[in-house]
Design an enzyme around this catalytic site. Structure first.
Site, PDB file in Angstrom:
ATOM      1  N   LYS A   1     -16.069  15.711  10.755  1.00 22.37           N
ATOM      2  CA  LYS A   1     -17.052  15.484  11.813  1.00 22.37           C
ATOM      3  C   LYS A   1     -17.396  16.817  12.440  1.00 22.37           C
ATOM      4  O   LYS A   1     -16.634  17.357  13.232  1.00 22.37           O
ATOM      5  CB  LYS A   1     -16.499  14.508  12.851  1.00 22.37           C
ATOM      6  CG  LYS A   1     -16.383  13.112  12.277  1.00 22.37           C
ATOM      7  CD  LYS A   1     -15.247  12.321  12.878  1.00 22.37           C
ATOM      8  CE  LYS A   1     -14.856  11.198  11.929  1.00 22.37           C
ATOM      9  NZ  LYS A   1     -13.435  11.110  11.652  1.00 22.37           N
TER      10      LYS A   1
ATOM     11  N   GLU B   1      -5.408  -3.840  -1.484  1.00 20.20           N
ATOM     12  CA  GLU B   1      -5.777  -5.056  -0.760  1.00 20.20           C
ATOM     13  C   GLU B   1      -6.749  -5.930  -1.556  1.00 20.20           C
ATOM     14  O   GLU B   1      -6.982  -7.086  -1.219  1.00 20.20           O
ATOM     15  CB  GLU B   1      -6.465  -4.687   0.568  1.00 20.20           C
ATOM     16  CG  GLU B   1      -5.551  -4.089   1.619  1.00 20.20           C
ATOM     17  CD  GLU B   1      -5.323  -2.578   1.456  1.00 20.20           C
ATOM     18  OE1 GLU B   1      -5.507  -2.055   0.337  1.00 20.20           O
ATOM     19  OE2 GLU B   1      -4.954  -1.932   2.447  1.00 20.20           O
TER      20      GLU B   1
ATOM     21  N   THR C   1       0.875  -1.174   0.000  1.00 28.50           N
ATOM     22  CA  THR C   1       0.000   0.000   0.000  1.00 28.50           C
ATOM     23  C   THR C   1       0.912   1.224   0.000  1.00 28.50           C
ATOM     24  O   THR C   1       2.031   1.163   0.520  1.00 28.50           O
ATOM     25  CB  THR C   1      -0.900   0.032   1.247  1.00 28.50           C
ATOM     26  OG1 THR C   1      -0.045   0.100   2.395  1.00 28.50           O
ATOM     27  CG2 THR C   1      -1.779  -1.189   1.348  1.00 28.50           C
TER      28      THR C   1
ATOM     29  N   TRP D   1     -21.631  13.979  10.112  1.00 30.21           N
ATOM     30  CA  TRP D   1     -20.589  13.779   9.121  1.00 30.21           C
ATOM     31  C   TRP D   1     -20.825  14.640   7.883  1.00 30.21           C
ATOM     32  O   TRP D   1     -21.946  14.694   7.366  1.00 30.21           O
ATOM     33  CB  TRP D   1     -20.547  12.313   8.674  1.00 30.21           C
ATOM     34  CG  TRP D   1     -19.993  11.389   9.707  1.00 30.21           C
ATOM     35  CD1 TRP D   1     -19.487  11.739  10.912  1.00 30.21           C
ATOM     36  CD2 TRP D   1     -19.887   9.981   9.605  1.00 30.21           C
ATOM     37  NE1 TRP D   1     -19.064  10.629  11.590  1.00 30.21           N
ATOM     38  CE2 TRP D   1     -19.298   9.530  10.806  1.00 30.21           C
ATOM     39  CE3 TRP D   1     -20.218   9.047   8.630  1.00 30.21           C
ATOM     40  CZ2 TRP D   1     -19.049   8.173  11.051  1.00 30.21           C
ATOM     41  CZ3 TRP D   1     -19.968   7.704   8.869  1.00 30.21           C
ATOM     42  CH2 TRP D   1     -19.390   7.273  10.078  1.00 30.21           C
TER      43      TRP D   1
END
Ligand code: ADP
Length: 547
Positions: free
Chosen positions: A432, A323, A177, A437
Site C-alpha cells: 500500500k 478451504e 491450513t 495498491w
C-alpha cells in the site's frame, strides 16, 4: 432417482474391478522402486479398513498419517474412509510443535507412519499421545515397539469386510491450513464434497485425466489431498506415480521419462528447477509428447508458461486453497481466444482462470462486486459444495465468512470481461503505497522473466512518506550476473514508475513455507530495517502517484 451416497470409496471399487492391472509406481524414501496395481490396492485398502475396525476404530474417528507420497499412503486414503474413519494427513514439514498442536486439536486417535519417519513420530509422541501407532515397513525391516506392524495388521485383518452405510455428508478427511497467515485451522472434507471435487479435476477442461493417463502428483499427499489427484486417478483408472520425498528436478524428469508421465501438478517453486534443468539440457529427457502440468498454489509466472511451451509441455494455471478442497479455478484458453495474438493468449493463460462448475465466485471491494474490467481490484469470495463453511471446532469467523455465506479468501484479484480472474496479491502481501495498491505478484513475475533471475519475491517495507514501498529480493541463476540498476531498467516501461521497487536485495535463496511457497513474512522480518545488510537502494525522484 435412488438415494445413492456420493463417496470416493466407490472409486476404489471401480478401479479394483475395472482397472485391476493398472500400475501404481512408488519411489520410496530409500529410493527403491515399488510397483503394485489397483487390484492390489483394492484388496489391501479393504484389509486396512477391516483391520482398523478390528482395532476399535469408530465412525468419524480421526486417523493421522505421517507419510510421504507412495502406495501405502494411497491405501490409507481409501482404507481409512472405507472403515468410516477420517483421514488426517499431517504436514510433516511443519515445526514439530505445530504438528502436535494440529494432532491434538483434531483429536487424532491413531497414527500411521512410514518407518522412515519414525524418528519424527517419536518427537510427536513426546508431545501428543495417540491411542495406537502403526508403522508401514517400507524398507522391509521389522518395526520397533510400540508400533504395530502395518503389514502384519493387513495380513491378520478379518477376511470379511462390509462397508458402513455411508451418509455422504459424513467427514472423509481433513487438512489444516499451513498457517502462512496465522495459527493452523482445520478444514473437514465430506464424502460428498470430495466426490464433487474429484469430478471437477477429472473433467475435460480440468486436469482432464483419463484411464490413458500416467499421473505423477508433485504435491505432497499431506497437502490438501495432493489437490485431489490420487482420488481423481482412481476414479478415471489412470496409472499413478509417486515420488516419495524426492521432489528434486532430476528425479522428477528421470521419472517422467521412465514412466512416460502425461500429467502432473505442483507449486511453481518445484517447476522453476525443472524448467531450468530442461533449459540446460533440452535433449537429455524424452518426455511424453502430451505432457501437461497443472501449476498452482502460488502464481505461475507467464515466463514459466512460455518456457515450458518451448519444450512442448503445456501448463494449466489453477487456483485454490485448503478451504476449497482445493481446486476452484483453471485457466484453459477458452474457445475463440486461441485466435488472439500470442502475447494476449499468454496473458490469459497466466491468469488464474474461470471457476469450475458448482464454484460460485465474485470479486468484491467496499462498494460491492467490482466491474469486470480487468483492472478494479477486490477480494475473491467463493461458495459451493466443496467450500468450507467454517473451520473445525471454531465458530464462523466474520473475517473469513460474509454474512450471506461466502468464504472470504483473502486473495485480491481483478476479473475481466471473459470472466478470468487475475490474482494480484494476498490481502496481507499487497503493497500500500501512498494510498494506492501495488501488486507484488505482478512485479515478481516480471522480474522472474529477466534471463539472469532464478527466483524473485517482492515485499512491502515500511516507508515514512508513502506508508509502504516495494522491495525485491532476487536469487540469480548460478553463474549469472545482474545489477539492481539493470533489473530496474528491465522493469521500467512495464509498470507505472511509482510501482518500481526502491530497494533490491540479492540473496542466496528465498525462504519457503512447508508447502514450498515463498515465505514472505521471513523476508519482511529480514528487511524490515531500511539499513539491513545487502540492500541496494535505487535513487530516483518520486513521481507523483496517479489517482
Ligand atoms: P496457506 O493458505 O496455508 O498458504 P493454501 O495451500 O491453502 O495454504 O494456500 C492457498 C493460497 O495460495 C490462496 O489463498 C492463494 O493466496 C495462493 N494461491 C493458490 N493458487 C494460486 C495461484 N494460482 N496464483 C496465486 N496465488 C495462489
Amino acid at each position: 432417482m435412488m438415494n445413492y451416497a456420493l463417496t470416493p470409496v466407490h472409486f476404489l471399487e471401480r478401479a479394483g474391478r475395472y482397472f485391476p492391472k493398472v500400475e501404481l509406481v512408488s519411489l520410496l524414501p530409500d529410493r527403491s522402486e515399488h510397483r503394485t496395481t489397483y487390484g492390489a490396492l483394492h484388496r489391501r485398502a479393504r484389509a486396512l479398513a477391516a483391520a482398523l475396525q478390528a482395532a476399535g476404530l469408530k465412525r468419524g474417528d480421526r486417523v493421522a498419517t505421517l507419510m510421504w507420497n507412495h502406495y501405502a499412503h494411497l491405501e490409507a486414503y481409501f482404507g481409512i474412509p472405507a472403515a468410516g474413519g477420517v483421514i488426517h494427513p499431517l504436514n510433516l514439514r511443519l515445526h514439530i510443535d505445530d504438528i502436535a498442536y494440529i494432532a491434538k486439536h483434531a483429536e487424532d486417535r491413531f497414527l500411521i507412519v512410514d518407518d522412515a519417519l519414525i524418528p519424527l513420530a517419536e518427537e510427536l509422541r513426546a508431545r501428543y499421545s495417540f491411542e495406537r501407532v502403526i508403522a508401514a515397513p517400507l524398507a522391509g525391516r521389522g518395526v520397533p515397539a510400540p508400533y504395530d506392524d502395518y503389514e502384519a495388521m493387513l495380513r491378520g485383518a478379518p477376511a470379511e469386510f462390509t462397508y458402513p452405510d455411508f451418509d455422504e455428508n459424513e467427514p472423509l478427511g481433513m487438512c489444516y491450513t499451513s498457517g502462512t497467515t496465522g495459527r493452523p485451522r482445520g478444514v473437514v472434507y465430506s464424502h460428498r464434497s470430495t466426490t464433487i471435487h474429484t469430478y471437477n479435476i477429472v473433467l475435460m477442461g480440468g486436469m482432464a485425466i483419463t484411464h490413458r493417463d500416467v499421473v505423477c502428483a508433485c504435491v505432497p499427499m499431506f497437502h490438501v489431498n495432493a489437490w485431489g489427484m490420487p482420488y481423481g486417478c482412481a476414479m478415471a483408472g489412470a496409472k499413478q506415480v509417486f515420488l516419495g520425498p524426492h521432489l528434486d528436478p532430476i528425479t522428477i524428469l528421470d521419472t517422467f521419462e521412465r514412466e512416460q508421465v502425461t500429467c502432473s501438478g505442483g507449486v511453481p517453486t518445484v517447476w522453476i528447477g525443472v524448467l531450468d534443468a530442461l533449459d540446460r539440457e533440452p535433449k537429455r529427457w524424452h518426455l511424453s509428447p502430451g505432457l501437461r502440468l497443472v501449476i498452482g498454489g502460488s502464481a505461475a509466472p507467464e515466463t514459466m508458461i512460455r518456457g515450458f511451451d518451448k519444450h512442448g509441455i503445456t501448463v494449466l494455471h489453477a487456483w485454490g486453497m485448503t478451504e476449497t478442497s482445493p481446486t476452484c479455478t483453471l485457466a484453459p484458453l477458452k474457445h475463440g481466444l486461441e485466435n488472439l495474438p500470442q502475447d494476449e493468449q499468454y496473458a490469459y493463460r497466466a491468469k488464474q482462470g474461470i471457476p469450475h462448475p458448482f464454484v460460485e465466485l465474485r470479486v468484491c471491494n467496499a462498494n460491492g462486486e467490482v466491474a469486470s474490467d480487468g483492472r478494479t481490484m477486490g477480494e475473491i469470495q467463493v461458495r459451493g459444495p466443496y467450500v468450507t463453511e467454517r473451520y473445525y471446532k471454531m465458530e464462523p469467523d466474520p473475517e473469513k465468512f460474509t454474512p450471506d455465506g461466502w468464504l472470504r479468501t483473502g486473495d485480491v484479484a481483478a476479473v475481466d470481461d471473459e470472466g478470468y480472474i487475475k490474482i494480484t496479491d494476498r490481502t496481507k502481501d499487497l503493497i500500500k503505497s501512498g494510498g494506492e495498491w501495488i501488486s507484488s505478484v505482478d512485479l515478481e513475475n516480471e522480474i522472474m522473466g529477466h534471463p539472469a533471475v532464478a527466483e524473485a519475491a517482492v515485499i512491502a517495507v515500511p516507508d515514512p512518506r508513502w506508508d509502504e514501498r516495494p522491495l525485491a529480493a532476487i536469487v540469480l541463476k548460478p553463474g549469472a550476473r545482474a545489477t539492481a540498476e539493470e533489473i530496474d531498467a528491465f522493469l521500467a516501461g512495464k509498470f507505472p514508475r511509482w510501482w518500481l521497487p526502491d530497494q533490491y536485495a540479492f540473496i542466496e535463496e528465498i525462504p519457503r513455507t512447508s508447502t514450498g511457497k515463498f515465505l514472505k513474512s521471513a523476508l519482511r522480518e529480514r528487511f524490515h530495517d531500511r539499513n539491513a545488510a545487502g540492500l541496494v537502494r535505487i535513487k530516483r525522484e518520486h513521481v507523483r502517484q496517479a489517482r
